[in-house]
Design a protein around this motif. Sequence first.
Motif, PDB file in Angstrom:
ATOM      1  N   TYR A   1     -10.192  72.708  54.155  1.00  7.87           N
ATOM      2  CA  TYR A   1     -10.981  72.934  52.688  1.00  7.87           C
ATOM      3  C   TYR A   1     -10.057  73.383  51.731  1.00  7.87           C
ATOM      4  CZ  TYR A   1     -14.526  74.134  49.418  1.00  7.87           C
ATOM      5  OH  TYR A   1     -15.473  74.373  48.423  1.00  7.87           O
ATOM      6  N   ALA A   2      -9.316  74.306  51.906  1.00  6.98           N
ATOM      7  CA  ALA A   2      -8.248  74.914  50.830  1.00  6.98           C
ATOM      8  C   ALA A   2      -7.437  73.730  50.427  1.00  6.98           C
ATOM      9  CB  ALA A   2      -7.840  76.096  51.376  1.00  6.98           C
ATOM     10  N   ALA A   3      -6.882  72.971  51.361  1.00  4.96           N
ATOM     11  CA  ALA A   3      -5.733  71.992  51.407  1.00  4.96           C
ATOM     12  C   ALA A   3      -6.105  71.004  50.253  1.00  4.96           C
ATOM     13  CB  ALA A   3      -5.204  71.262  52.663  1.00  4.96           C
ATOM     14  N   GLN A   4      -7.498  70.637  50.720  1.00  6.24           N
ATOM     15  CA  GLN A   4      -8.124  69.447  49.675  1.00  6.24           C
ATOM     16  C   GLN A   4      -8.398  70.011  48.315  1.00  6.24           C
ATOM     17  OE1 GLN A   4      -8.211  66.335  50.397  1.00  6.24           O
ATOM     18  NE2 GLN A   4      -9.661  65.408  49.396  1.00  6.24           N
ATOM     19  N   LYS A   5      -8.725  71.234  48.257  1.00  8.58           N
ATOM     20  CA  LYS A   5      -9.297  71.816  46.770  1.00  8.58           C
ATOM     21  C   LYS A   5      -7.927  71.953  46.104  1.00  8.58           C
ATOM     22  CE  LYS A   5     -13.550  72.419  46.882  1.00  8.58           C
ATOM     23  NZ  LYS A   5     -14.422  71.678  45.718  1.00  8.58           N
ATOM     24  N   LEU A   6      -6.795  72.297  46.582  1.00  7.41           N
ATOM     25  CA  LEU A   6      -5.605  72.688  45.932  1.00  7.41           C
ATOM     26  C   LEU A   6      -5.030  71.289  45.591  1.00  7.41           C
ATOM     27  CD1 LEU A   6      -4.034  75.589  47.955  1.00  7.41           C
ATOM     28  CD2 LEU A   6      -4.926  75.767  45.595  1.00  7.41           C
ATOM     29  N   GLU A   7      -5.096  70.302  46.464  1.00  8.26           N
ATOM     30  CA  GLU A   7      -4.678  69.049  46.102  1.00  8.26           C
ATOM     31  C   GLU A   7      -5.343  68.368  44.838  1.00  8.26           C
ATOM     32  OE1 GLU A   7      -3.350  66.773  49.560  1.00  8.26           O
ATOM     33  OE2 GLU A   7      -4.130  65.183  48.518  1.00  8.26           O
ATOM     34  N   LYS A   8      -6.444  68.720  44.619  1.00  5.43           N
ATOM     35  CA  LYS A   8      -7.210  68.160  43.742  1.00  5.43           C
ATOM     36  C   LYS A   8      -6.848  68.857  42.558  1.00  5.43           C
ATOM     37  CE  LYS A   8     -11.306  66.028  45.961  1.00  5.43           C
ATOM     38  NZ  LYS A   8     -12.630  66.003  46.404  1.00  5.43           N
ATOM     39  N   ILE A   9      -6.336  70.131  42.624  1.00  6.07           N
ATOM     40  CA  ILE A   9      -5.765  70.380  41.165  1.00  6.07           C
ATOM     41  C   ILE A   9      -4.368  70.536  41.088  1.00  6.07           C
ATOM     42  CG2 ILE A   9      -7.897  71.976  40.582  1.00  6.07           C
ATOM     43  CD1 ILE A   9      -6.257  74.328  41.922  1.00  6.07           C
ATOM     44  N   ASP A  10      -3.853  69.260  41.669  1.00  9.75           N
ATOM     45  CA  ASP A  10      -2.373  68.939  41.458  1.00  9.75           C
ATOM     46  C   ASP A  10      -1.309  69.845  42.170  1.00  9.75           C
ATOM     47  OD1 ASP A  10      -2.729  66.643  40.303  1.00  9.75           O
ATOM     48  OD2 ASP A  10      -2.944  67.508  38.267  1.00  9.75           O
ATOM     49  N   TYR A  11      -1.750  70.377  43.403  1.00 13.00           N
ATOM     50  CA  TYR A  11      -0.583  71.118  44.165  1.00 13.00           C
ATOM     51  C   TYR A  11      -0.281  70.286  45.469  1.00 13.00           C
ATOM     52  CZ  TYR A  11      -1.652  75.935  42.254  1.00 13.00           C
ATOM     53  OH  TYR A  11      -1.594  77.053  41.162  1.00 13.00           O
ATOM     54  N   GLU A  12       0.998  70.402  45.681  1.00 11.23           N
ATOM     55  CA  GLU A  12       1.560  69.803  46.749  1.00 11.23           C
ATOM     56  C   GLU A  12       1.383  70.835  47.707  1.00 11.23           C
ATOM     57  OE1 GLU A  12       5.327  68.153  46.395  1.00 11.23           O
ATOM     58  OE2 GLU A  12       5.761  68.379  48.431  1.00 11.23           O
ATOM     59  N   VAL A  13       0.818  70.750  49.010  1.00 16.67           N
ATOM     60  CA  VAL A  13       0.440  71.616  49.764  1.00 16.67           C
ATOM     61  C   VAL A  13       1.258  71.435  51.234  1.00 16.67           C
ATOM     62  CG1 VAL A  13      -1.538  72.856  51.339  1.00 16.67           C
ATOM     63  CG2 VAL A  13      -2.002  71.905  48.804  1.00 16.67           C
ATOM     64  N   LEU A  14       1.944  72.656  51.604  1.00 19.06           N
ATOM     65  CA  LEU A  14       2.551  72.672  53.025  1.00 19.06           C
ATOM     66  C   LEU A  14       1.824  73.697  53.775  1.00 19.06           C
ATOM     67  CD1 LEU A  14       4.887  71.889  54.833  1.00 19.06           C
ATOM     68  CD2 LEU A  14       5.919  73.709  53.553  1.00 19.06           C
ATOM     69  N   VAL A  15       1.266  73.478  54.949  1.00 21.62           N
ATOM     70  CA  VAL A  15       0.764  74.530  55.835  1.00 21.62           C
ATOM     71  C   VAL A  15       1.548  75.091  56.575  1.00 21.62           C
ATOM     72  CG1 VAL A  15      -1.401  74.719  57.179  1.00 21.62           C
ATOM     73  CG2 VAL A  15      -1.496  73.310  55.442  1.00 21.62           C
ATOM     74  N   ALA A  16       2.109  76.334  56.873  1.00 22.85           N
ATOM     75  CA  ALA A  16       2.800  76.987  57.662  1.00 22.85           C
ATOM     76  C   ALA A  16       1.668  77.791  58.747  1.00 22.85           C
ATOM     77  CB  ALA A  16       3.517  77.705  57.106  1.00 22.85           C
ATOM     78  N   SER A  17       2.224  77.314  60.225  1.00 15.53           N
ATOM     79  CA  SER A  17       1.143  77.952  61.175  1.00 15.53           C
ATOM     80  C   SER A  17       1.972  77.973  62.483  1.00 15.53           C
ATOM     81  CB  SER A  17      -0.036  77.012  61.436  1.00 15.53           C
ATOM     82  OG  SER A  17       0.295  75.757  61.900  1.00 15.53           O
TER      83      SER A  17
ATOM     84  N   LEU B   1     -16.738  82.853  52.850  1.00 17.28           N
ATOM     85  CA  LEU B   1     -15.404  82.598  52.523  1.00 17.28           C
ATOM     86  C   LEU B   1     -15.127  81.610  51.463  1.00 17.28           C
ATOM     87  CD1 LEU B   1     -12.826  84.409  53.680  1.00 17.28           C
ATOM     88  CD2 LEU B   1     -12.765  82.438  55.541  1.00 17.28           C
ATOM     89  N   ARG B   2     -15.711  80.279  51.716  1.00 14.43           N
ATOM     90  CA  ARG B   2     -15.596  79.387  51.051  1.00 14.43           C
ATOM     91  C   ARG B   2     -16.109  79.413  49.371  1.00 14.43           C
ATOM     92  NH1 ARG B   2     -18.900  75.671  49.307  1.00 14.43           N
ATOM     93  NH2 ARG B   2     -20.563  76.049  50.752  1.00 14.43           N
ATOM     94  N   VAL B   3     -17.168  80.190  49.349  1.00 15.48           N
ATOM     95  CA  VAL B   3     -18.021  80.437  48.185  1.00 15.48           C
ATOM     96  C   VAL B   3     -17.049  81.321  47.304  1.00 15.48           C
ATOM     97  CG1 VAL B   3     -19.920  81.639  46.978  1.00 15.48           C
ATOM     98  CG2 VAL B   3     -20.135  79.847  48.878  1.00 15.48           C
ATOM     99  N   LYS B   4     -16.645  82.431  47.797  1.00 22.00           N
ATOM    100  CA  LYS B   4     -15.528  83.211  47.195  1.00 22.00           C
ATOM    101  C   LYS B   4     -14.291  82.905  46.930  1.00 22.00           C
ATOM    102  CE  LYS B   4     -17.322  87.995  48.249  1.00 22.00           C
ATOM    103  NZ  LYS B   4     -17.065  89.207  48.283  1.00 22.00           N
ATOM    104  N   PHE B   5     -13.599  81.716  47.983  1.00 17.02           N
ATOM    105  CA  PHE B   5     -12.371  81.248  47.494  1.00 17.02           C
ATOM    106  C   PHE B   5     -12.514  80.168  46.180  1.00 17.02           C
ATOM    107  CE2 PHE B   5     -10.050  77.290  48.316  1.00 17.02           C
ATOM    108  CZ  PHE B   5      -8.707  77.919  48.275  1.00 17.02           C
ATOM    109  N   ASP B   6     -13.797  79.421  46.166  1.00 20.12           N
ATOM    110  CA  ASP B   6     -14.040  78.685  45.156  1.00 20.12           C
ATOM    111  C   ASP B   6     -14.104  79.377  43.864  1.00 20.12           C
ATOM    112  OD1 ASP B   6     -14.316  76.296  46.544  1.00 20.12           O
ATOM    113  OD2 ASP B   6     -16.373  76.320  46.586  1.00 20.12           O
ATOM    114  N   ARG B   7     -14.598  80.395  43.874  1.00 21.63           N
ATOM    115  CA  ARG B   7     -14.554  81.501  42.532  1.00 21.63           C
ATOM    116  C   ARG B   7     -13.084  81.762  42.333  1.00 21.63           C
ATOM    117  NH1 ARG B   7     -18.659  85.680  44.438  1.00 21.63           N
ATOM    118  NH2 ARG B   7     -20.549  84.320  44.760  1.00 21.63           N
TER     119      ARG B   7
END
Lengths: 151, 101
Positions: free
Chosen positions: A22-38, A140-146
Amino acid sequence: MKKALILLGCPESPSQTPMAVYAAQKLEKIDYEVLVASTPAASKLLEVSDPDKYYIKNKIDIESCLDNLEKDQYDLLMGFVHKDAAASYFITFYHILQCESIALVFEKDLELLNEFTEMVEENTDAKIVSVKAFHNPTPLRVKFDRVLKDL
Amino acid sequence: MSFCLDTYLQQSDDYEVLLARAGFKECAKIIKDRATEVLYINPGDKILGARIIGVPPIPVGINKDKGTIILSYTKPCHGTAAIELPVDEEEIENIRKIAIK
């Protein structure tokens, strides 16, 4: 394009993988290039959840990422903090990168939740989303959106 | 080839695990309790080629007489361990160079 690093912890908490997607998609939509470290296990969960790499386009092993991490390498750090080790990792990544940061702190045990939140609060200037959560990612999603609205 | 702490811990048996699968605070306490001298470093500083993970200031124990150091060692799924391992004098001097107090 700005660069965001999403830092995943141990994948045993069910909310982490869907929230990472969810976060990767949301960040991409506001023009971030996203890398996930895991970890490799958390990475496998992402691979199965998103087989065509529609949401998670770039992944890296957390240890390789840490080894090569440098100040200002990313514009945004977003980390999942649901264990003592995850708090330590987030604080360490924060201190190396020194960039705008968001910590998603979640735990089902209120005492542990407060402990992890305090660890992050006392040692970083990150925006903190702190929620009593385990199976259900919605709070978590609701607060992250804020928090995203303030970026 | 540079030294790799992960490989060392997998292939050697001359180190001692003082505490395992613990939290950072518990490991920091045991490092301070079990070392004759304690230096402090920043999160992400490297010792023996590995970035040290934790909450600042991160204690590193020095037992000069035994020729050992005590480190916290963190993995995402296994928590933090306090590990005492032998090092040469040069590595102790390297830690002094990056120490913040």
